[in-house]
Design a protein around this motif. Structure first.
Motif, PDB file in Angstrom:
ATOM      1  N   ASN A 128       9.992   7.726 -16.304  1.00  0.00           N
ATOM      2  CA  ASN A 128       9.700   8.629 -15.293  1.00  0.00           C
ATOM      3  C   ASN A 128       8.112   9.463 -14.951  1.00  0.00           C
ATOM      4  N   VAL A 129       7.866   9.551 -13.934  1.00  0.00           N
ATOM      5  CA  VAL A 129       6.127   9.780 -13.294  1.00  0.00           C
ATOM      6  C   VAL A 129       6.018  11.414 -13.458  1.00  0.00           C
ATOM      7  N   GLY A 130       6.943  11.562 -14.199  1.00  0.00           N
ATOM      8  CA  GLY A 130       6.457  13.096 -14.286  1.00  0.00           C
ATOM      9  C   GLY A 130       5.552  13.605 -14.936  1.00  0.00           C
ATOM     10  N   ALA A 151      14.263  16.228 -11.971  1.00  0.00           N
ATOM     11  CA  ALA A 151      15.101  14.426 -11.431  1.00  0.00           C
ATOM     12  C   ALA A 151      13.641  13.317 -12.312  1.00  0.00           C
ATOM     13  N   LEU A 152      12.194  13.997 -11.504  1.00  0.00           N
ATOM     14  CA  LEU A 152      10.762  13.141 -11.404  1.00  0.00           C
ATOM     15  C   LEU A 152      10.300  13.399 -13.568  1.00  0.00           C
ATOM     16  N   TRP A 200       8.471  10.861  -3.873  1.00  0.00           N
ATOM     17  CA  TRP A 200       9.168  10.000  -4.879  1.00  0.00           C
ATOM     18  C   TRP A 200       9.294   8.387  -4.786  1.00  0.00           C
ATOM     19  N   MET A 201      10.714   8.644  -3.860  1.00  0.00           N
ATOM     20  CA  MET A 201      12.242   7.660  -3.525  1.00  0.00           C
ATOM     21  C   MET A 201      11.511   7.104  -2.683  1.00  0.00           C
ATOM     22  N   ILE A 202      10.676   6.940  -1.327  1.00  0.00           N
ATOM     23  CA  ILE A 202       9.956   6.469  -0.558  1.00  0.00           C
ATOM     24  C   ILE A 202       8.756   5.717  -1.207  1.00  0.00           C
ATOM     25  N   ARG A 203       8.289   6.488  -1.799  1.00  0.00           N
ATOM     26  CA  ARG A 203       6.752   5.519  -2.800  1.00  0.00           C
ATOM     27  C   ARG A 203       7.644   3.896  -3.544  1.00  0.00           C
ATOM     28  N   PRO A 240      14.378   2.752  -2.701  1.00  0.00           N
ATOM     29  CA  PRO A 240      14.373   3.875  -3.321  1.00  0.00           C
ATOM     30  C   PRO A 240      15.323   4.747  -4.186  1.00  0.00           C
ATOM     31  N   VAL A 241      14.479   4.663  -5.844  1.00  0.00           N
ATOM     32  CA  VAL A 241      15.243   5.269  -7.066  1.00  0.00           C
ATOM     33  C   VAL A 241      14.428   5.895  -7.281  1.00  0.00           C
ATOM     34  N   LEU A 242      14.485   6.649  -8.345  1.00  0.00           N
ATOM     35  CA  LEU A 242      13.853   7.576  -9.627  1.00  0.00           C
ATOM     36  C   LEU A 242      12.672   7.391 -10.621  1.00  0.00           C
ATOM     37  N   ASN A 243      13.319   6.121 -11.324  1.00  0.00           N
ATOM     38  CA  ASN A 243      12.546   4.578 -11.766  1.00  0.00           C
ATOM     39  C   ASN A 243      13.871   3.902 -11.726  1.00  0.00           C
ATOM     40  N   THR A 244      13.109   2.830 -13.106  1.00  0.00           N
ATOM     41  CA  THR A 244      13.827   1.905 -12.935  1.00  0.00           C
ATOM     42  C   THR A 244      14.689   1.648 -14.582  1.00  0.00           C
ATOM     43  N   ASN A 245      14.835   2.260 -15.356  1.00  0.00           N
ATOM     44  CA  ASN A 245      15.041   2.162 -16.446  1.00  0.00           C
ATOM     45  C   ASN A 245      16.881   2.247 -16.674  1.00  0.00           C
ATOM     46  N   GLY A 246      17.260   3.037 -15.742  1.00  0.00           N
ATOM     47  CA  GLY A 246      18.929   3.358 -15.807  1.00  0.00           C
ATOM     48  C   GLY A 246      20.162   2.290 -16.504  1.00  0.00           C
TER      49      GLY A 246
END
Length: 416
Positions: A68-70, A179-180, A224-227, A235-241
């Motif tokens: 998570n980037v937040g 979410a971030l 962030w999803m666009i990035r 377009p995900v929040l993170n890739t650890n799900g």
């Protein structure tokens, strides 16, 4: 539950005292607990350092959206920018977040209907709860999740009582931040949705409030999803799900955290990572879902076990021998935890507390627990929810003391 005395004396001197006590305990933890960042901390630290250094948001393993980037973006990066790579400065940021959480406990308790005593007890609980001090030493996202989640709790309680567009905007911003910062915190949506359902306004007004909230959250999350769409192709929040889902649902799963190397995917994980973090996470997600479908009864059994683990008192041993001071702190932590749990459960036995705010608080706890039943359990994951237990405990303490005071007063009157 508010009494006449609430209006006679200001709360702020006591609240300020509890904030000072809380800050002092957190500073003491910083001074007395030597810890070298490891694991997730290194990922957050490298993400922040790379961002400040102009290399983009990337962790020490080369992942661009695994974590998570937040927390690294909003807390660590500004510290690095202003103070350089100073570990104590980063921890001071966590100390400040802890002070904010103490104030938010007071405000959320007030919104939950607590009187003066309940409000101040709620703040005092979070000031002296030992893990809240110890975790300031760690560069963990939970330090930021805690005040944000308390903010969402306050907003939900207010929406159920006196809804307004301003509160809906604030709630949306806080949900966007969650979410971030930590996806698990989005489970508080259950509490927010119920608050809107209970709000004393007509259905069209509820739709307006929900829409405003959604727009406010999207303004924070969509960039962030666009990035991520541009950088990693999704377009995900993170890739650890998928990664976390697999750790909690595979033939070797125990319910607690275990290394990927201890799972059936351990041998092939290195090759899988070469496919990219999005693809690797998707493969692990499919593995987890396949195991769940093939083993529905073990999955349900494991999920219930995770719920039990999530709220198990912390009577475990730390790593290594540990000093006598650490053993004392762990014992006190265990006692504090048991007392908080018992007091929070006490809300179910005191009929005077059975009102909307209490239902919302229990929904928050239920939804947050349910999320972790799907993945795996680490004791630190429950820390952002512990202030809610503190608020419920404060309601119980206030109710019992006021009842005791009333009976003593009545006894004196009868004696006269």
């Amino acid at each position: 539950m508010h009494s006449h005395s609430d209006k006679q004396q200001p709360d702020w001197p006591w609240l300020a005292l509890f904030v000072v006590i809380g800050l002092a305990l957190r500073l003491a933890a910083m001074a007395g607990f030597s810890h070298v960042p490891e694991g997730d901390e290194l990922a957050y630290k490298s993400m922040a350092l790379n961002w400040v250094g102009g290399h983009g948001i990337v962790d020490e393993m080369g992942n661009r959206a695994m974590y998570n980037v937040g927390y690294p973006l909003l807390v660590l990066a500004p510290v690095f920018f202003l103070a350089g790579e100073d570990l104590q400065a980063m921890r001071m940021a966590n100390v400040c977040l802890g002070g904010l959480s103490i104030v938010l406990c007071y405000l959320a308790a007030k919104e939950a209907g607590a009187g003066r005593l309940g409000r101040l007890v709620s703040a005092a609980v979070w000031a002296v709860y030992l893990p809240a001090s110890v975790y300031t030493v760690y560069l963990f996202k939970e330090n930021l999740m805690t005040p944000i989640m308390l903010g969402v709790v306050w907003c939900a309680l207010r929406l159920a009582r006196a809804p307004s567009v301003r509160v809906a905007v604030g709630c949306g911003i806080l949900l966007g931040l969650l979410a971030l910062v930590g996806n698990a915190g989005l489970s508080l949506l259950g509490m927010v949705v119920l608050a809107l359902v209970l709000a004393p306004v007509p259905p069209p007004r509820r739709i307006v409030l929900a829409t405003v909230m959604l727009i406010a959250a999207a303004l924070l999350v969509v960039p962030w999803m666009i990035r991520n769409q541009q950088v990693i192709g999704a377009p995900v929040l993170n890739t650890n799900g998928g990664f976390n889902l697999y750790l909690g649902n595979n033939p070797a799963a125990t319910g607690m955290y275990l290394s990927i190397s201890d799972t059936p995917r351990g041998a092939s994980w290195g090759d899988l990572r070469k496919l990219g973090e999005v693809r690797a996470s998707d493969v692990l997600k499919q593995d987890a879902l396949a195991w769940i479908k093939a083993n529905p009864v073990p999955f349900l059994s494991l999920s219930l076990k995770k719920a039990a683990y999530f709220w198990t008192p912390p009577f475990h041993q730390g790593q290594g021998e540990g000093s006598s001071a650490e053993r004392v702190v762990r014992a006190l932590w265990g006692i504090q935890f048991v007392l908080l749990m018992a007091a929070a459960l006490g809300t179910l036995l005191i009929r005077a507390l059975w009102h909307r705010p209490l239902v919302l608080l229990w929904v928050a706890i239920g939804c947050y627990t349910a999320v972790h039943m799907l993945f795996y359990v680490s004791f630190r994951y429950r820390e952002p929810m512990m202030p809610v237990l503190g608020i419920m405990a404060a309601l119980v303490v206030e109710s019992l003391l006021l009842r005791r005071f009333a009976s003593m007063t009545l006894g004196r009157v009868r004696a006269v």
